[in-house]
Design a protein around this motif. Structure first.
Motif, mmCIF file in Angstrom:
data_model
loop_
_atom_site.group_PDB
_atom_site.id
_atom_site.type_symbol
_atom_site.label_atom_id
_atom_site.label_comp_id
_atom_site.label_asym_id
_atom_site.label_seq_id
_atom_site.Cartn_x
_atom_site.Cartn_y
_atom_site.Cartn_z
ATOM 1 N N ASP A 1 0.651 -1.101 -0.087
ATOM 2 C CA ASP A 1 -0.592 -0.191 -0.005
ATOM 3 C C ASP A 1 1.103 1.398 -0.253
ATOM 4 O O ASP A 1 0.512 2.576 -0.681
ATOM 5 N N GLU A 2 2.293 1.385 0.471
ATOM 6 C CA GLU A 2 2.670 2.714 0.836
ATOM 7 C C GLU A 2 3.900 2.614 -0.365
ATOM 8 O O GLU A 2 3.805 3.712 -0.836
ATOM 9 N N ASN B 1 0.944 4.173 -3.448
ATOM 10 C CA ASN B 1 0.487 5.592 -3.315
ATOM 11 C C ASN B 1 2.391 6.386 -3.524
ATOM 12 O O ASN B 1 2.188 7.998 -3.703
ATOM 13 N N LYS C 1 -2.079 -2.571 -5.776
ATOM 14 C CA LYS C 1 -3.411 -2.557 -5.510
ATOM 15 C C LYS C 1 -3.733 -3.629 -5.263
ATOM 16 O O LYS C 1 -4.750 -3.664 -5.480
ATOM 17 N N ASP D 1 -1.675 -9.782 -2.526
ATOM 18 C CA ASP D 1 -1.510 -8.859 -2.929
ATOM 19 C C ASP D 1 -0.947 -9.857 -4.722
ATOM 20 O O ASP D 1 0.246 -10.595 -4.195
#
Length: 477
Positions: free
Chosen positions: A211-212, A215, A238, A247
């Motif tokens: 997730d980091e 971003n 994602k 994932d």
């Protein structure tokens, strides 16, 4: 029904999407595939389109308006030759055959000569953009005679991607120029992808979550690093696996495939004596990834720092992100500099008259390496004072100057923690070598003269004079 404006042979995914693209621009298209059922299914799926399905090559050729424009979208190598051989007896003088696959440019030159013997025109056209580009607008790199380009120009310009209203297609040059430029484009693509993977590897070792990472790459794509590859990378992090909920990136086996264009680029650079460290190390990284069984065995024997994790210490995550971003940007510039250097050298040798600014311009949209900073590359090569190397263009010199300390820190950090960063390191080594006033090649020349009497030049003598030391000290043993 009237004869078609354009014909395409080979209805795999790329071929089908190109047909739909051409048809959507107002042209009628005839299609042929060796497996007739593929043709029938494709035509049936698009009953409202001006697409003419044919069952034989004879029927296909007869359905085309003259001069016939036939695009081949089949696997590179023997299949292309086989299709051309079948077409030659069916075509008339000045008909045009277009190879839109990833063919080796020397094969394109041979096919060009072959078609000329039969009074046919030939275009080797590199097409980049994948399935989406083929359908919505690719970047096209056609090579061949200017007169043939003029015939194809309306179709190619209509189907190409547009950036600021400018089609991402231009006449590259004669003979194999188009496929050569596409080959180097793919080499740069190898470099871009590997650099992104090395950034990812550092972040994962530092404990960043997917997730980091999504971003981070999304933020980068909103700035100077904006590009197709950065954008899709953000989206990859994602993606969840519908079967496990995990994932998807973490479930994919770490063995990279390749189709050969990267290797061709490196081989061409070796033949031309052009340094290509970033791209070469990227090709090598794919090869190393493919010997996974050996790597797994070696991981139990060979020692070193753990490359699966490290502590940030006094370094914050935000600081590491900035450092890696600078290393990626600087290395990316080096990758393009090396690729454009190869294009420039071969273009001059073959007298193709290549325009580096125009080439960078058509890479701004449609293709896999499309990126924001290609505008800057176009600007660098449009002026009267073109740089001998992209790194010497003022904008890029400034970026490299600002980024290099973080670039060095990232390479050092990776090495100390056992994280392989061959393309980051290869790019930095190229930068340092290129800017070096003096390299250790003086010792190398002494070695060559010692064992082989290869001679050397001297700093205190005029350039071009060569010397040999006949009384090097004898070996003890």
């Amino acid at each position: 029904m009237s004869n078609s404006d354009f014909g395409l042979i080979g209805l795999a995914v790329m071929g089908q999407n190109l047909v739909l693209n051409v048809e959507s621009r107002g042209f009628q298209v005839s299609v042929y595939n060796r497996t007739t059922s593929v043709t029938e299914e494709f035509v049936a799926e698009h009953p409202d389109k001006k697409i003419v399905g044919t069952k034989t090559l004879e029927e296909f050729v007869q359905s085309l308006a003259t001069p016939r424009k036939v695009m081949i979208m089949v696997k590179a190598g023997g299949p292309v030759d086989a299709v051309i051989e079948s077409l030659i007896p069916l075509l008339d003088k000045d008909d045009i055959i277009i190879d839109g696959g990833n063919s080796l440019y020397t094969d394109t030159e041979r096919r060009d000569a072959w078609c000329k013997e039969h009074d046919l025109r030939f275009i080797g056209a590199g097409v980049s953009g994948g399935e989406e580009g083929a359908r919505k607008g690719p970047s096209i790199m056609p090579g061949g005679p200017p007169s043939t380009w003029e015939v194809m120009k309306p179709i190619f310009e209509s189907i190409a991607a547009k950036v600021d209203g400018v089609p991402c297609v231009t006449h590259i040059g004669p003979g194999g120029a188009g496929h050569f430029v596409k080959m180097v484009h793919n080499g740069i693509e190898y470099g871009d992808m590997q650099l992104i993977c090395e950034a990812y590897n550092i972040f994962k070792a530092a404990g960043f979550s997917n997730d980091e990472l999504a971003n981070i790459f999304a933020d980068w794509n909103a700035g100077d690093l904006e590009s197709f590859l950065i954008e899709i990378t953000a989206n990859i992090f994602k993606q969840k696996d519908p079967e496990t909920g995990k994932d998807i990136v973490d479930l994919i086996v770490d063995k990279a495939g390749q189709k050969g264009t990267g290797r061709w680029t490196v081989m061409g650079a070796v033949e031309q004596a052009v340094p290509l460290s970033t791209i070469a190390s990227s090709v090598e990284a794919r090869i190393l990834s493919s010997i996974r069984d050996q790597r797994l065995a070696a991981s139990k024997v060979l020692t070193g720092p753990s490359n699966t994790g490290f502590q940030l210490g006094d370094l914050s995550k935000e600081e590491l992100v900035t450092m890696v971003r600078d290393a990626l940007y600087a290395s990316k510039i080096v990758s393009y500099a090396q690729g454009l250097d190869l294009i420039s050298k071969v273009g001059k040798e073959k007298e193709w008259g290549l325009d580096l600014g125009a080439i960078a311009r058509i890479w701004r949209g449609g293709c896999i390496i499309r990126a924001k900073f290609l505008n800057r590359i176009t600007e660098a090569y449009e002026g009267d004072q073109q740089p001998t190397n992209l790194m010497l263009a003022p904008f890029f010199t400034g970026v490299l100057t600002d980024a290099q300390q973080n670039w060095r820190k990232v390479v050092a950090l990776a090495c100390l923690n056992g994280i392989p960063v061959p393309s980051f390191a290869g790019s930095l080594a190229y930068y340092d070598s290129y800017r070096a006033e003096r390299l250790p090649a003086n010792l190398l020349q002494a070695q060559r003269d010692f064992f082989g009497a290869h001679t050397y030049e001297r700093l205190d003598k005029p350039e071009g004079e060569f010397f040999h030391t006949s009384d090097w000290p004898e070996l003890i043993s």
